[in-house]
Design a protein around this motif. Structure first.
Motif, PDB file in Angstrom:
ATOM      1  N   GLY A 172       2.190  -0.573  -5.588  1.00 54.86           N
ATOM      2  CA  GLY A 172       1.802   0.340  -6.656  1.00 54.86           C
ATOM      3  C   GLY A 172       2.346   0.054  -8.047  1.00 54.86           C
ATOM      4  O   GLY A 172       2.087   0.825  -8.970  1.00 54.86           O
ATOM      5  N   CYS A 237       1.430   2.827  11.368  1.00 63.21           N
ATOM      6  CA  CYS A 237       2.877   2.967  11.250  1.00 63.21           C
ATOM      7  C   CYS A 237       3.252   4.203  10.450  1.00 63.21           C
ATOM      8  O   CYS A 237       4.182   4.923  10.784  1.00 63.21           O
ATOM      9  N   GLN A 315       8.211   8.178  -4.787  1.00 60.04           N
ATOM     10  CA  GLN A 315       7.337   7.875  -5.928  1.00 60.04           C
ATOM     11  C   GLN A 315       7.162   6.387  -6.160  1.00 60.04           C
ATOM     12  O   GLN A 315       6.488   5.989  -7.111  1.00 60.04           O
TER      13      GLN A 315
END
Ligand code: NDP
Length: 326
Positions: A172, A237, A315
């Motif tokens: 990300g 998972c 986050q």
């Protein structure tokens, strides 16, 4: 002794006010007991998902730690030795030895003991079992892994490379993506900035995926499933994208695709192979020593910063395993 308790059940993303610091005096260890002092504490996604099912308000936050034995009335754990313990978010713990795992005797001096919470610990074990026991990944196959720069994902990708596979990883942030390139992943992308996930997956492997190591869930899975080859295997998972949802999601998977492609999907918890842990930890340690398994850690200093470290990991602030050094 200090500990962090969950004062209020998390509603959506955890907030600082959901945690409270407790201070207490511990009794002297009795016969057969030891006093442990935490040196490194783990912050993991399961603490968020298990908080709903395994914890009530006022409980000490669950979790693993690397601790030093500072008093001992148990000959199996001498003073000065180190153990991995599921003591939760506590600086000090009295234990009768149940569930304590001594650090491997062959642990090299130049490898931080915090790795017993990461690549040579629970996340590393998860990567091995997902790949070997659930997926049965074979040389030459193509594997997709998401949350790839994290504790589990970064080990998954490297083991798949050791096994001679093509590895596609998503993460990300651009820094995480750059790290995946350093680790030797074949194709990598930032799922937040890539635009069409479907196109990114197709471009990374036009012929599709044999195996998918699933850490994220939600809409990522729905899109990824369409790109599986026939008879593909999926190791479920984790599902971190939905852990903070207040209302449970229903049915993110396109069942028709599963049927038409005859996919095999299996959820797993690393604890299923507990009997293999000692041997698997030795293999992980050997890979680290041989320079085949690389690692990074995201270390937060100070027990007082446990909640911040936990929220930061959820986050995506971390590259590699997120840990707290006391
Ligand atoms: P990580 O070190 O990967 O840290 C969590 C990462 O998740 C963050 O870095 C963040 O990166 C990513 N993330 C958070 N929200 C989202 C989102 N909405 N979409 C995609 N990514 C997101 O954690 P672990 O390696 O410890 O755990 C990875 C997964 O494995 C988790 O789902 C966890 O529950 C699971 N797990 C399962 C085990 C088992 O036995 N089954 C054992 C251990 C872990 P970014 O947002 O930047 O992508």
């Amino acid at each position: 002794a200090q500990s962090w308790v969950m004062t209020k059940h998390f509603d959506g993303f955890p907030k600082k006010s959901d945690f409270g610091l407790k201070v207490e005096e511990l009794p002297e260890p009795k016969d057969g007991e030891v006093l442990l002092e935490a040196e490194f504490l783990s912050v993991d996604p399961y603490m968020r998902s298990f908080s709903k099912t395994h914890m009530k308000e006022g409980d000490v936050m669950i979790g693993g730690q690397v601790a030093k034995v500072i008093q001992s009335r148990n000959p199996a754990f001498p003073v000065g030795s180190h153990v991995v313990s599921n003591s939760g978010w506590r600086t000090h713990t009295i234990s009768d030895g149940t569930g304590l795992t001594p650090i491997l005797p062959e642990w090299p001096k130049d490898v931080s003991l915090s790795l017993a919470l990461g690549a040579i610990g629970m996340p590393g074990l998860t990567a091995v079992y997902g790949i070997e026991e659930v997926l049965g990944l074979q040389k030459g196959e193509t594997l997709l892994v998401n949350a790839a720069a994290g504790a589990v994902g970064s080990v998954v990708g490297q083991i798949a490379k050791i096994k001679g596979c093509k590895v596609v990883g998503s993460a990300g942030t651009d820094a995480q993506v750059a790290y995946l390139r350093e680790l030797g992943f074949d194709e990598v992308f930032n799922y937040k900035t890539v635009g069409s996930l479907e196109e990114a997956l197709r471009k990374a492997s036009p012929e599709g995926y044999d195996c998918f190591f699933e850490n994220v869930g939600g809409s990522f899975s729905t899109v990824a499933l369409q790109q599986m080859k026939n008879f593909g295997r999926i190791a479920v998972c984790g599902s971190i994208s939905v852990y903070n949802d207040s209302t449970p999601q229903t049915g993110p998977y396109p069942h028709l695709t599963m049927i038409l492609k005859q996919l095999k999907m299996e959820g797993f918890m690393q604890s299923r192979w507990e009997h293999k842990h000692p041997e698997t930890l030795k293999r992980l340690l050997a890979w680290v020593k041989e320079g085949k398994l690389h690692y990074r850690e995201h270390v937060t200093k100070g027990f007082e910063n446990m909640p911040a470290a936990f929220m930061g990991m959820l986050q995506g602030e971390n590259i590699g395993k997120a840990v707290v050094a006391v």
